[in-house]
Write a protein that holds these residues in place. Structure first.
Motif, PDB file in Angstrom:
ATOM      1  N   THR A  88       1.170   2.047   1.775  1.00  0.00           N
ATOM      2  CA  THR A  88       0.547   1.218   0.733  1.00  0.00           C
ATOM      3  C   THR A  88       1.084  -0.210   0.748  1.00  0.00           C
ATOM      4  O   THR A  88       0.647  -1.024  -0.056  1.00  0.00           O
ATOM      5  CB  THR A  88       0.794   1.824  -0.658  1.00  0.00           C
ATOM      6  N   ILE A  89       2.015  -0.528   1.633  1.00  0.00           N
ATOM      7  CA  ILE A  89       2.627  -1.864   1.646  1.00  0.00           C
ATOM      8  C   ILE A  89       1.852  -2.759   2.601  1.00  0.00           C
ATOM      9  O   ILE A  89       1.630  -2.413   3.765  1.00  0.00           O
ATOM     10  CB  ILE A  89       4.112  -1.776   2.043  1.00  0.00           C
ATOM     11  N   ALA A  90       1.407  -3.907   2.090  1.00  0.00           N
ATOM     12  CA  ALA A  90       0.603  -4.837   2.882  1.00  0.00           C
ATOM     13  C   ALA A  90       1.177  -6.238   2.747  1.00  0.00           C
ATOM     14  O   ALA A  90       1.793  -6.591   1.737  1.00  0.00           O
ATOM     15  CB  ALA A  90      -0.853  -4.812   2.422  1.00  0.00           C
ATOM     16  N   GLU A  91       0.947  -7.054   3.784  1.00  0.00           N
ATOM     17  CA  GLU A  91       1.453  -8.422   3.807  1.00  0.00           C
ATOM     18  C   GLU A  91       0.487  -9.354   3.091  1.00  0.00           C
ATOM     19  O   GLU A  91      -0.727  -9.262   3.259  1.00  0.00           O
ATOM     20  CB  GLU A  91       1.639  -8.876   5.257  1.00  0.00           C
ATOM     21  N   GLU A  92       1.038 -10.248   2.271  1.00  0.00           N
ATOM     22  CA  GLU A  92       0.225 -11.236   1.559  1.00  0.00           C
ATOM     23  C   GLU A  92       0.869 -12.598   1.694  1.00  0.00           C
ATOM     24  O   GLU A  92       2.098 -12.727   1.763  1.00  0.00           O
ATOM     25  CB  GLU A  92       0.076 -10.875   0.076  1.00  0.00           C
ATOM     26  N   ILE A  93       0.022 -13.633   1.728  1.00  0.00           N
ATOM     27  CA  ILE A  93       0.503 -15.014   1.848  1.00  0.00           C
ATOM     28  C   ILE A  93       0.753 -15.578   0.460  1.00  0.00           C
ATOM     29  O   ILE A  93      -0.087 -15.465  -0.430  1.00  0.00           O
ATOM     30  CB  ILE A  93      -0.519 -15.887   2.588  1.00  0.00           C
ATOM     31  N   ILE A  94       1.903 -16.163   0.289  1.00  0.00           N
ATOM     32  CA  ILE A  94       2.247 -16.794  -0.986  1.00  0.00           C
ATOM     33  C   ILE A  94       2.566 -18.253  -0.731  1.00  0.00           C
ATOM     34  O   ILE A  94       3.323 -18.591   0.177  1.00  0.00           O
ATOM     35  CB  ILE A  94       3.468 -16.107  -1.638  1.00  0.00           C
ATOM     36  N   GLN A  95       1.989 -19.124  -1.553  1.00  0.00           N
ATOM     37  CA  GLN A  95       2.268 -20.551  -1.436  1.00  0.00           C
ATOM     38  C   GLN A  95       3.252 -20.954  -2.514  1.00  0.00           C
ATOM     39  O   GLN A  95       2.980 -20.798  -3.706  1.00  0.00           O
ATOM     40  CB  GLN A  95       0.977 -21.363  -1.582  1.00  0.00           C
ATOM     41  N   LYS A  96       4.397 -21.413  -2.096  1.00  0.00           N
ATOM     42  CA  LYS A  96       5.405 -21.855  -3.048  1.00  0.00           C
ATOM     43  C   LYS A  96       5.056 -23.252  -3.526  1.00  0.00           C
ATOM     44  O   LYS A  96       5.228 -24.239  -2.816  1.00  0.00           O
ATOM     45  CB  LYS A  96       6.791 -21.856  -2.392  1.00  0.00           C
ATOM     46  N   GLU A  97       4.553 -23.334  -4.739  1.00  0.00           N
ATOM     47  CA  GLU A  97       4.139 -24.618  -5.288  1.00  0.00           C
ATOM     48  C   GLU A  97       4.491 -24.630  -6.763  1.00  0.00           C
ATOM     49  O   GLU A  97       4.457 -23.594  -7.438  1.00  0.00           O
ATOM     50  CB  GLU A  97       2.622 -24.793  -5.114  1.00  0.00           C
TER      51      GLU A  97
ATOM     52  N   TYR B  23       8.577  -6.521  -1.257  1.00  0.00           N
ATOM     53  CA  TYR B  23       9.565  -6.284  -0.204  1.00  0.00           C
ATOM     54  C   TYR B  23       9.592  -7.488   0.737  1.00  0.00           C
ATOM     55  O   TYR B  23       8.585  -8.194   0.887  1.00  0.00           O
ATOM     56  CB  TYR B  23       9.232  -5.015   0.592  1.00  0.00           C
ATOM     57  N   SER B  24      10.740  -7.688   1.374  1.00  0.00           N
ATOM     58  CA  SER B  24      10.878  -8.812   2.313  1.00  0.00           C
ATOM     59  C   SER B  24      10.327  -8.466   3.689  1.00  0.00           C
ATOM     60  O   SER B  24      10.033  -9.346   4.488  1.00  0.00           O
ATOM     61  CB  SER B  24      12.348  -9.214   2.441  1.00  0.00           C
ATOM     62  N   LYS B  25      10.186  -7.171   3.990  1.00  0.00           N
ATOM     63  CA  LYS B  25       9.625  -6.751   5.270  1.00  0.00           C
ATOM     64  C   LYS B  25       8.830  -5.465   5.071  1.00  0.00           C
ATOM     65  O   LYS B  25       8.968  -4.770   4.055  1.00  0.00           O
ATOM     66  CB  LYS B  25      10.730  -6.539   6.312  1.00  0.00           C
ATOM     67  N   TRP B  26       8.022  -5.160   6.096  1.00  0.00           N
ATOM     68  CA  TRP B  26       7.172  -3.974   5.984  1.00  0.00           C
ATOM     69  C   TRP B  26       7.971  -2.709   6.149  1.00  0.00           C
ATOM     70  O   TRP B  26       8.939  -2.653   6.900  1.00  0.00           O
ATOM     71  CB  TRP B  26       6.069  -4.022   7.045  1.00  0.00           C
ATOM     72  N   GLN B  27       7.586  -1.662   5.422  1.00  0.00           N
ATOM     73  CA  GLN B  27       8.155  -0.339   5.611  1.00  0.00           C
ATOM     74  C   GLN B  27       7.079   0.692   5.287  1.00  0.00           C
ATOM     75  O   GLN B  27       6.093   0.395   4.608  1.00  0.00           O
ATOM     76  CB  GLN B  27       9.395  -0.125   4.733  1.00  0.00           C
ATOM     77  N   GLY B  28       7.260   1.894   5.769  1.00  0.00           N
ATOM     78  CA  GLY B  28       6.210   2.909   5.665  1.00  0.00           C
ATOM     79  C   GLY B  28       6.027   3.462   4.271  1.00  0.00           C
ATOM     80  O   GLY B  28       4.910   3.707   3.839  1.00  0.00           O
ATOM     81  N   GLN B  29       7.132   3.676   3.549  1.00  0.00           N
ATOM     82  CA  GLN B  29       7.062   4.268   2.217  1.00  0.00           C
ATOM     83  C   GLN B  29       7.596   3.303   1.182  1.00  0.00           C
ATOM     84  O   GLN B  29       8.590   2.611   1.407  1.00  0.00           O
ATOM     85  CB  GLN B  29       7.865   5.578   2.174  1.00  0.00           C
ATOM     86  N   CYS B  30       6.920   3.254   0.021  1.00  0.00           N
ATOM     87  CA  CYS B  30       7.388   2.408  -1.081  1.00  0.00           C
ATOM     88  C   CYS B  30       8.545   3.107  -1.787  1.00  0.00           C
ATOM     89  O   CYS B  30       8.443   4.281  -2.148  1.00  0.00           O
ATOM     90  CB  CYS B  30       6.244   2.156  -2.063  1.00  0.00           C
ATOM     91  N   ASN B  31       9.654   2.402  -1.971  1.00  0.00           N
ATOM     92  CA  ASN B  31      10.816   2.978  -2.633  1.00  0.00           C
ATOM     93  C   ASN B  31      10.579   3.217  -4.115  1.00  0.00           C
ATOM     94  O   ASN B  31      11.249   4.024  -4.740  1.00  0.00           O
ATOM     95  CB  ASN B  31      12.039   2.068  -2.464  1.00  0.00           C
ATOM     96  N   SER B  32       9.613   2.484  -4.704  1.00  0.00           N
ATOM     97  CA  SER B  32       9.378   2.570  -6.140  1.00  0.00           C
ATOM     98  C   SER B  32       8.492   3.748  -6.512  1.00  0.00           C
ATOM     99  O   SER B  32       8.851   4.570  -7.339  1.00  0.00           O
ATOM    100  CB  SER B  32       8.753   1.263  -6.642  1.00  0.00           C
ATOM    101  N   CYS B  33       7.286   3.830  -5.908  1.00  0.00           N
ATOM    102  CA  CYS B  33       6.331   4.884  -6.276  1.00  0.00           C
ATOM    103  C   CYS B  33       6.263   6.018  -5.258  1.00  0.00           C
ATOM    104  O   CYS B  33       5.522   6.983  -5.471  1.00  0.00           O
ATOM    105  CB  CYS B  33       4.940   4.292  -6.485  1.00  0.00           C
TER     106      CYS B  33
END
Length: 454
Positions: free
Chosen positions: A32-41, A17-27
């Motif tokens: 259960t949604i948490a922020e993670e750092i991604i390095q675009k390389e 997801y692009s932003k945090w939300q309380g409930q996952c639309n998929s499951c």
């Protein structure tokens, strides 16, 4: 500097997801949604980008042009694991092994790696080399083919693979690995997905099989995104109660074999011992006959197994009767009790019924229904079933005994283990000739009750 950004992943199913939300639309899970750092390389291959193999392009082939010769499997020197995998390890495959903490996953794979005739690299991100050496000396100290590496970065692991050139790679565990191309911590959704993708690419390009150990959640599911199980070729589950000495290896997914096979091990001080005849451990050895027990013949894959069903029927102390099962479907037990009351006239509605399958295994084969009926009636009447009797039949809602598959194999297994009589449906087509075991053909529950207790 590479551009760094964050995104949000569901820790249960891996949805992004692009932003945090309380409930996952998929499951549909909450929080259960948490922020993670991604390095675009720009990603590199698991090998050097200048390697000529990395520029190889795969061309499409007509289906009749594809080589159809059967792939030679790698023998693990472990009969139970070979059976569950479908005959051995397929070169280039990715196998995921999950199980409870302390159940013996690392012990099983270390034991196999020490007895394999192939050059094996055992990568551990959880234990030091000295810890692994202590366990290896207890299991099988003589092995010149097993290399131990303690590392968690995939780039360093691939460097050692190029140097050693192993024929099998074992990773303990996938949750401890991390790659330089993702900035999040080890064990996160993005790290598990990325490291698994790198290992899949390595396995398919080199034809070297990779075995992964995976953690499980408190619900008993393999930790990480569900996509992890979709990516690998085989998913194995190592089960068993740590208070018991027996362990069960099941196949939940297998692209190269059946998922109905079962492997049984006995935990010993020197490692895991294969149990070639499971019926010995699943049937109690007792001198006197006791009421409430019956022997059923079930099939696990292509192998017939004799199991013991134990039932206890007693007067309900409280207002609502209890229905409790261990290793058997509780809803199916309720159905069988309703059939016994409605069709056969046994008054069990006001009684507690407890059902147990010995040995700590779970069975969903409908062919054990007849043994369940026999054990319940035996406990209710307090009359023991003959210890040389066994059963193979499905119970229908009208009280009829329905035929089951592979009845000939079930009869042969019962005869081999010394049973004198087996009860099967009269609608089964039996092709066996000259058998010493007596085959009793029954059509209704009342026939069985009259035969056993009449």
């Amino acid at each position: 500097m590479s551009k760094v950004k964050t995104t949000f992943f569901c820790q249960n199913c891996g949805a992004q997801y692009s932003k945090w939300q309380g409930q996952c639309n998929s499951c549909k899970e909450w929080n259960t949604i948490a922020e993670e750092i991604i390095q675009k390389e720009e990603k590199k291959d698991w090998k050097s980008a200048t390697s000529p193999d990395s520029k190889r392009v795969t061309k499409p082939l007509k289906i009749h042009e594809i080589d159809s010769t059967e792939e030679i499997r790698l023998d693990t020197r472990d009969g139970e694991l070979n059976r569950v995998l479908g005959g051995g390890i397929v070169p280039g495959s990715l196998i995921l092994l999950g199980g409870e903490p302390g159940i013996g996953k690392s012990t099983l794979l270390l034991q196999i790696s020490l007895q394999l005739p192939y050059r094996t690299l055992y990568v551990s991100g959880e234990e030091s080399q000295k810890q692994i050496k202590m366990r290896a000396e207890r299991i099988n100290p003589l092995s010149d083919n097993c290399y131990i590496l303690t590392e968690t970065k995939t780039q360093n692991i691939f460097k050692q693979i190029e140097a050693i050139e192993p024929e099998i790679v074992i990773i303990d565990s996938i949750q401890t690995l991390h790659t330089d191309y993702i900035e999040s911590s080890a064990g996160s959704i993005s790290q598990i997905r990325e490291t698994t993708a790198e290992l899949i690419k390595f396995a398919k390009e080199t034809n070297i099989p990779v075995i992964l150990i995976g953690h499980i959640t408190k619900d008993g599911n393999i930790a990480g995104p569900k996509i992890l199980e979709h990516m690998v070729d085989t998913v194995l589950q190592f089960e068993g109660d740590r208070n018991h000495i027996y362990r069960i290896l099941r196949s939940l997914k297998n692209r190269f074999g059946s998922t109905a096979e079962l492997g049984i091990y006995e935990m010993q001080g020197t490692g895991l011992r294969e149990v070639s005849n499971p019926s010995e451990i699943l049937i109690s050895h007792k001198e006197e006959e006791l009421s409430g027990t019956a022997i059923a013949t079930t099939m696990e894959g292509m192998r017939p197994i004799m199991i013991e069903i134990q039932a206890l029927v007693s007067t309900a102390v409280y207002g609502t009767p209890q229905r409790s099962t261990t290793g058997y479907n509780a809803k199916r037990l309720n159905m069988i009790l309703a059939v016994l009351e409605k069709r056969a006239g046994f008054r069990l509605g006001a009684k507690d019924v407890f059902l147990n399958i010995t040995g700590g295994i779970s069975v969903d084969d409908p062919a054990i229904d007849l043994a369940v009926v026999a054990s319940i009636l035996s406990s209710n009447e307090d009359i023991p079933v003959g210890k040389d009797f066994c059963f193979a039949g499905e119970v229908g809602l009208s009280g009829e005994i329905r035929p089951v598959n592979r009845v000939d194999q079930r009869i042969q297994e019962a005869e081999k283990l010394g049973f004198s009589t087996i009860f099967v449906s009269k609608y089964n087509k039996i092709t066996l000739k000259n058998t010493f075991i007596k085959v009793r053909l029954v059509s209704k529950i009342e026939d069985v009750a009259a035969e056993l207790f009449g």
